[in-house]
Enzyme design. Structure first.
Site, mmCIF file in Angstrom:
data_model
loop_
_atom_site.group_PDB
_atom_site.id
_atom_site.type_symbol
_atom_site.label_atom_id
_atom_site.label_comp_id
_atom_site.label_asym_id
_atom_site.label_seq_id
_atom_site.Cartn_x
_atom_site.Cartn_y
_atom_site.Cartn_z
ATOM 1 C CB VAL A 93 -36.073 0.558 16.984
ATOM 2 C CG1 VAL A 93 -36.354 -0.272 16.093
ATOM 3 C CG2 VAL A 93 -36.580 -0.657 17.719
ATOM 4 C CG ASN A 108 -25.022 -2.964 18.778
ATOM 5 O OD1 ASN A 108 -26.006 -2.124 19.851
ATOM 6 N ND2 ASN A 108 -25.766 -4.341 19.641
ATOM 7 C CG HIS A 110 -25.712 -8.473 21.951
ATOM 8 N ND1 HIS A 110 -26.934 -7.961 22.564
ATOM 9 C CD2 HIS A 110 -25.918 -9.590 23.016
ATOM 10 C CE1 HIS A 110 -27.788 -8.308 22.923
ATOM 11 N NE2 HIS A 110 -27.042 -9.661 23.725
ATOM 12 C CG ASP A 151 -28.712 -8.163 18.945
ATOM 13 O OD1 ASP A 151 -28.348 -7.062 18.814
ATOM 14 O OD2 ASP A 151 -29.666 -8.358 19.676
HETATM 15 C C1 GAR Z 1 -23.902 -2.886 27.811
HETATM 16 O O1 GAR Z 1 -23.493 -3.632 28.171
HETATM 17 C C2 GAR Z 1 -23.994 -3.061 26.385
HETATM 18 O O2 GAR Z 1 -23.393 -4.106 25.734
HETATM 19 C C3 GAR Z 1 -25.359 -3.066 26.823
HETATM 20 O O3 GAR Z 1 -25.856 -1.893 27.248
HETATM 21 C C4 GAR Z 1 -25.171 -1.846 28.249
HETATM 22 C C5 GAR Z 1 -24.605 -0.228 27.748
HETATM 23 O O4 GAR Z 1 -23.468 0.410 29.622
HETATM 24 N N1 GAR Z 1 -25.922 -3.424 25.391
HETATM 25 C C6 GAR Z 1 -26.879 -3.961 25.053
HETATM 26 O O5 GAR Z 1 -27.863 -5.115 25.614
HETATM 27 C C7 GAR Z 1 -27.587 -3.933 23.434
HETATM 28 N N2 GAR Z 1 -28.208 -5.360 23.054
HETATM 29 P P1 GAR Z 1 -23.240 1.941 28.982
HETATM 30 O O6 GAR Z 1 -23.900 2.604 28.484
HETATM 31 O O7 GAR Z 1 -22.403 1.505 30.377
HETATM 32 O O8 GAR Z 1 -22.323 1.471 27.685
#
Ligand code: GAR
Length: 207
Positions: A93, A108, A110, A151
């Site tokens: 957070v 960010n 999402h 979000d």
């Molecule tokens: C991604 O899918 C991103 O959108 C998500 O975490 C993953 C990180 O992947 N983020 C969230 O869920 C935020 N609420 P990565 O480390 O391979 O970029």
């Protein structure tokens, strides 16, 4: 030149997409000053190192209280004097003091079409599990500015992705990354770096 910090917690495929886009010119006027992880084993840190980008770890686990972590985290970030903070799969957070100081300067990614499947508890695979459980036919990804809610900040870009009959959360996660996240996150950074994003009344205008 827009100086950015990229904040990560895991695999770092979105970080990779940003580094590739800077290299191949899809993102212009931008340099990554630092990659910050809350997890010293995050593969994202290896990706940064392989490009000669400084990577550091700061974790709430190493502090006695959240307030102490928040203060140290903000001080660390400030020491890099970046113009934009990019949350690329960062699962901690963001301290309210950081949001206030970096108003409309934190973005960010999402993995859904906000306001669906977002908010507390919706991160990573859980987002895709939610979409499959509800049986929606279309999902996608959203890049937004970060405000005090989860979000809830102004939306910058969104891209839709179809859901197919045999999708599992893992298959869907990969398709959303490939077809949406790895495109719109670099695109949003390039727009910001070139002064093309304006925020008014909690909405953005892309110029
Ligand atoms: C991604 O899918 C991103 O959108 C998500 O975490 C993953 C990180 O992947 N983020 C969230 O869920 C935020 N609420 P990565 O480390 O391979 O970029």
């Amino acid at each position: 030149m827009l100086k950015i910090a990229v904040l990560v917690s895991g695999g770092g495929t979105n970080l990779q997409a940003i580094m590739d886009a800077i290299e191949n010119g899809k993102i212009t006027n931008t340099e990554i000053s630092v990659v910050i992880s809350n997890n010293k084993n995050a593969y994202a840190l290896e990706r940064a190192a392989s490009k000669g980008i400084e990577g550091i770890c700061i974790s709430p686990k190493d502090f006695e209280s959240r307030a102490e972590f928040n203060a140290a985290f903000l001080e660390k970030l400030n020491s890099y004097q970046v113009d934009l903070v990019v949350l690329a799969g960062f699962l901690v957070v963001i301290p309210p003091e950081m949001i206030a100081q970096y108003r409309n300067r934190i973005i960010n990614i999402h993995p859904s079409l906000i306001p669906s499947f977002c908010g507390t508890g919706f991160y990573g695979l859980k987002v895709h599990e939610g979409a499959l459980a509800r049986g929606v036919k279309v999902t996608g990804a959203t890049v937004h500015f970060v405000d005090e809610g989860t979000d809830t900040g102004p939306i910058i870009l969104q891209k839709a992705v179809s859901i197919l009959d045999d999708d599992t959360p893992e298959i869907l996660q990969r398709r959303v990354m490939e077809e949406a996240e790895w495109k719109i996150l670099p695109q949003a950074i390039d727009l910001i770096a070139n002064g093309k994003v304006k925020v008014e009344n909690n909405k953005t205008k892309i110029m």
